[in-house]
Enzyme design. Structure first.
Site, mmCIF file in Angstrom:
data_model
loop_
_atom_site.group_PDB
_atom_site.id
_atom_site.type_symbol
_atom_site.label_atom_id
_atom_site.label_comp_id
_atom_site.label_asym_id
_atom_site.label_seq_id
_atom_site.Cartn_x
_atom_site.Cartn_y
_atom_site.Cartn_z
ATOM 1 N N GLY A 201 -49.486 2.042 34.176
ATOM 2 C CA GLY A 201 -48.939 2.740 33.002
ATOM 3 C C GLY A 201 -47.688 2.079 32.462
ATOM 4 O O GLY A 201 -47.643 0.879 32.218
ATOM 5 N N GLY A 202 -46.636 2.911 32.301
ATOM 6 C CA GLY A 202 -45.378 2.398 31.763
ATOM 7 C C GLY A 202 -44.790 1.285 32.617
ATOM 8 O O GLY A 202 -44.063 0.424 32.120
ATOM 9 N N GLY A 436 -55.803 -30.321 11.157
ATOM 10 C CA GLY A 436 -54.893 -29.181 11.207
ATOM 11 C C GLY A 436 -54.066 -29.184 12.478
ATOM 12 O O GLY A 436 -52.915 -28.739 12.496
ATOM 13 N N ALA A 437 -54.659 -29.703 13.555
ATOM 14 C CA ALA A 437 -53.942 -29.723 14.828
ATOM 15 C C ALA A 437 -52.764 -30.701 14.763
ATOM 16 O O ALA A 437 -51.715 -30.468 15.367
ATOM 17 C CB ALA A 437 -54.889 -30.094 15.957
HETATM 18 C C1 HXC Z 1 -45.683 10.812 40.847
HETATM 19 C C2 HXC Z 1 -46.594 9.193 42.193
HETATM 20 C C3 HXC Z 1 -47.029 8.485 41.071
HETATM 21 C C4 HXC Z 1 -46.725 9.016 39.784
HETATM 22 C C5 HXC Z 1 -47.613 7.402 42.816
HETATM 23 N N1 HXC Z 1 -46.996 8.490 43.240
HETATM 24 N N2 HXC Z 1 -47.660 7.364 41.487
HETATM 25 N N3 HXC Z 1 -45.928 10.339 42.069
HETATM 26 N N4 HXC Z 1 -46.058 10.176 39.725
HETATM 27 N N5 HXC Z 1 -47.077 8.383 38.683
HETATM 28 C C6 HXC Z 1 -46.743 8.875 44.610
HETATM 29 C C7 HXC Z 1 -48.013 9.311 45.328
HETATM 30 O O1 HXC Z 1 -48.273 10.666 45.053
HETATM 31 C C8 HXC Z 1 -47.651 9.072 46.767
HETATM 32 O O2 HXC Z 1 -46.835 10.105 47.213
HETATM 33 C C9 HXC Z 1 -46.764 7.845 46.695
HETATM 34 O O3 HXC Z 1 -46.321 7.755 45.362
HETATM 35 C C10 HXC Z 1 -47.504 6.586 47.045
HETATM 36 O O4 HXC Z 1 -48.689 6.524 46.267
HETATM 37 P P1 HXC Z 1 -50.125 6.221 46.896
HETATM 38 O O5 HXC Z 1 -51.121 6.681 45.925
HETATM 39 O O6 HXC Z 1 -50.189 6.779 48.266
HETATM 40 O O7 HXC Z 1 -50.079 4.664 47.003
HETATM 41 P P2 HXC Z 1 -51.246 3.619 46.656
HETATM 42 O O8 HXC Z 1 -52.506 4.001 47.342
HETATM 43 O O9 HXC Z 1 -50.700 2.291 46.972
HETATM 44 O O10 HXC Z 1 -51.481 3.712 45.094
HETATM 45 C C11 HXC Z 1 -50.437 3.392 44.239
HETATM 46 C C12 HXC Z 1 -50.885 3.731 42.802
HETATM 47 C C13 HXC Z 1 -51.396 5.168 42.755
HETATM 48 C C14 HXC Z 1 -51.958 2.749 42.359
HETATM 49 C C15 HXC Z 1 -49.661 3.486 41.902
HETATM 50 O O11 HXC Z 1 -50.439 6.005 43.354
HETATM 51 C C16 HXC Z 1 -51.657 5.634 41.367
HETATM 52 O O12 HXC Z 1 -52.734 5.317 40.800
HETATM 53 N N6 HXC Z 1 -50.705 6.361 40.823
HETATM 54 C C17 HXC Z 1 -50.827 6.917 39.499
HETATM 55 C C18 HXC Z 1 -50.758 5.847 38.453
HETATM 56 C C19 HXC Z 1 -50.725 6.418 37.070
HETATM 57 O O13 HXC Z 1 -51.788 6.723 36.531
HETATM 58 N N7 HXC Z 1 -49.505 6.634 36.587
HETATM 59 C C20 HXC Z 1 -49.214 7.318 35.371
HETATM 60 C C21 HXC Z 1 -49.289 6.324 34.300
HETATM 61 S S1 HXC Z 1 -48.998 7.048 32.737
HETATM 62 P P3 HXC Z 1 -47.033 10.760 48.672
HETATM 63 O O14 HXC Z 1 -45.953 11.774 48.777
HETATM 64 O O15 HXC Z 1 -48.408 11.324 48.691
HETATM 65 O O16 HXC Z 1 -46.898 9.619 49.619
HETATM 66 C C22 HXC Z 1 -47.628 6.299 32.264
HETATM 67 C C23 HXC Z 1 -47.234 6.633 30.858
HETATM 68 C C24 HXC Z 1 -46.558 5.532 30.168
HETATM 69 O O17 HXC Z 1 -46.995 5.602 32.956
HETATM 70 C C25 HXC Z 1 -47.413 4.969 29.128
HETATM 71 C C26 HXC Z 1 -46.756 3.839 28.432
HETATM 72 C C27 HXC Z 1 -47.497 3.301 27.276
#
Ligand code: HXC
Length: 549
Positions: A201-202, A436-437
């Site tokens: 994401g961000g 052109g190149a």
């Molecule tokens: C809150 C989060 C989090 C998030 C991870 N965690 N991402 N908490 N918000 N976005 C937390 C998990 O709950 C977990 O907590 C800990 O971080 C570690 O994550 P895991 O999933 O156990 O690790 P891993 O298996 O390595 O996976 C990492 C990951 C996955 C790929 C980043 O966590 C994931 O897919 N997260 C969500 C990604 C996402 O979709 N983000 C939002 C994007 S929207 P615990 O306590 O259980 O250990 C965005 C908007 C901006 O960013 C847009 C801009 C244009």
């Protein structure tokens, strides 16, 4: 800001313990001091502990450094000064109210690299996955503002799951504020992003707005949505690595500029990159004493004059010979390999190189090559770095895929970048420069300052084979047998090549300033560069953003 040695909260030895005083008439305020100090030390210790021993162990088990270790290895020893250590989260939903969220999951501060000041932030994956909440975003924004106002580079060490889901729109707004800062800093101070974990994401869009992205094999991943969401949305099965690993982004998408084998190697590369960059758009890249004589010969350039014009060769060999001490710091080496870009020093001055590479796709201009070179040229122009263009290009790559992919639009980016660049522009036509190149690769009337050619240069509207088919199609049709046609083709192509496959027609018009002896290549370039050191183009002081192309 002057470089100086600063104490780090990480590496500083523990403050000395207070010794009880004998004096019975002590001031009560002084008596309270140990308790107050203890409170401070406790708060600092808790903040510095990050997500705690278990999560730190999990981070290590993945082969990753902690955020604090990363800053330690990146910056000059002992130079880190932390800011906002005690900032905490104000989030209340989903159980966050009672949760300890040290530093809100990010460490910010400043220090030095090679004795020059930089601002830095490092997201801490051990704290809620390094996710970005409101306070976390505000810390990053604050350090970026500090970097911008003090005209120093900013480096982001990114290890984050993106917007913190529990904080809803607050975290989205936080990213919006960061994107706003990334754009304000663009072309003003160098911005570097180092991806050091699974980033989504961000956490990938802010890096995409910066100038350079580093990834590390085995630990770095970048995607807008991860494999599970991809599967749910499209049914495609993929993995972290295949979707967003360093290979995918360095070789296929072009998102990543540098790949390192380890975090240590990565920080070494970041430090090296910074050594080629000015601190801001108001400065020049640092000049170094040059132990390598500029009069050193460049035998490969001489060999080019003997080489069959159709024979490919790696442009790197020429670049290494031109560079001081044969050192070339290549950018995006795995992407669009028909175009090579990077930094070198010549006579001690930093130069950005843009070069066709005949070893890949014959050095043609493609969609990817045009975008890659255009963005680099815009970066160089924003940061006062002269551009050296090495030309060996048979033309734009023909084909339906290129046309439908928008080669007209993407190729125009290259033209635009060279036309608008007002930094010193020097080019050398090594061999082919067709159509052109030829124009696009920093030609004289795109306001090239010095346009050189080697005696091996061939400059024409198109190559002999294509030109013969168009100019003599009727004559060729009159040939009675295929053998007669082939022989006629060869004669006509040889005549055409004799006339155009040299730099002399172009030198006569002044579009080439000088046809140079190949052995003189380095010294001629060094002199030109020296002369152009104080080049000023009226109106060229305006801000130039480095939009991701
Ligand atoms: C809150 C989060 C989090 C998030 C991870 N965690 N991402 N908490 N918000 N976005 C937390 C998990 O709950 C977990 O907590 C800990 O971080 C570690 O994550 P895991 O999933 O156990 O690790 P891993 O298996 O390595 O996976 C990492 C990951 C996955 C790929 C980043 O966590 C994931 O897919 N997260 C969500 C990604 C996402 O979709 N983000 C939002 C994007 S929207 P615990 O306590 O259980 O250990 C965005 C908007 C901006 O960013 C847009 C801009 C244009």
């Amino acid at each position: 800001m002057k470089p100086r040695r600063l104490k780090t909260s990480m590496s500083a030895s523990k403050p000395p313990q207070e010794k009880p005083r004998k004096d019975k008439r002590r001031d009560p305020a002084v008596r309270a001091a140990p308790a107050k100090l203890a409170r401070l030390r406790d708060a600092v210790a808790r903040a510095e502990a990050g997500g705690g021993p278990e999560r730190v162990a999990a981070q290590k088990a993945r082969g990753k450094f902690t955020a604090r270790e990363r800053i330690h290895y990146l910056l000059d020893e002992g130079s880190f000064q932390e800011t906002d250590l005690l900032v905490g989260s104000r989030a209340t939903e989903f159980g966050l109210k009672d949760k300890d969220i040290p530093g809100d999951g990010v460490i910010t501060g400043f220090g030095t690299v090679g004795g020059r000041p930089v601002c830095v932030y490092a997201q801490d994956f051990t704290v809620l996955g390094g996710s970005l909440g409101l306070a976390h975003a505000k810390k990053i924004v604050k350090i970026m503002d500090l970097a911008l106002e003090n005209r120093v580079p900013v480096i982001g060490l990114i290890d984050s799951g993106g917007a913190r889901i529990q904080e809803g729109v607050d975290s989205l707004d936080g990213y919006a504020e960061i994107f706003q800062r990334n754009t304000a800093c663009s072309g003003v101070i160098p911005q570097i992003s180092v991806i050091l974990g699974p980033c989504a994401g961000g956490a990938v869009y802010s890096p995409a707005l910066t100038d350079f992205i580093f990834m590390v094999e085995g630990i770095s991943h970048m995607f807008v949505t991860g494999p599970e969401v991809v599967k749910a949305a499209t049914g495609e099965e993929t993995t972290f690595d295949a979707l967003g690993g360093p290979e995918a982004h360095a070789g296929k998408s072009g998102v990543c500029h540098f790949v390192a084998k380890s975090e240590q190697d990565c920080f070494r590369q970041v430090r090296e990159l910074l050594s080629y960059l000015p601190q801001s758009r108001w400065e020049r890249a640092p000049r170094l004493a040059n132990p390598d004589p500029v009069r050193r010969a460049t035998p490969l350039a001489e060999m080019l004059c003997e080489l069959d014009p159709r024979r490919p060769y790696r442009i790197h060999h020429v670049i290494w010979q031109i560079a001081d001490e044969h050192k070339f710091f290549e950018v995006q080496d795995a992407y669009a390999r028909n175009m090579v870009i990077g930094f070198l020093r010549l006579g001690g001055d930093v130069v950005g190189v843009v070069a066709n590479n005949p070893a890949h796709q014959a050095g043609t201009l493609t969609i990817e090559a045009s975008g890659k070179a255009a963005r680099f040229i815009r970066f160089l122009n924003a940061f006062n770095i002269p551009i050296l263009t090495l030309v060996d290009v048979p033309g734009y790559l023909p084909g339906v895929h290129q046309e439908h992919g928008g080669i007209i639009r993407h190729g125009a980016k290259l033209l635009h970048a060279y036309c608008e660049a007002t930094v010193p522009k020097i080019s050398v036509i090594l061999r082919k420069a067709y159509g052109g190149a030829y124009i696009a690769m920093s030609s004289k009337y795109l306001k090239g300052d010095f346009n050189f050619a080697l005696p091996s240069a061939e400059i024409a509207v198109m190559g002999p084979a294509g030109a013969v088919e168009i100019l003599f199609s009727r004559k060729l049709q009159e040939a009675k047998t295929p053998e007669e046609k082939a022989a006629l083709r060869k004669t006509l192509a040889d005549e055409y090549a004799q006339k155009f496959a040299s730099p002399y027609q172009t030198a006569r018009t002044g579009s080439i300033d000088e046809v140079i002896e190949p052995s003189q290549l380095r010294v001629k370039l060094a002199r030109a560069l020296r002369f152009l050191r104080d080049k000023r183009v009226p109106g060229s002081h305006a801000n130039r953003g480095n939009i991701p192309l």
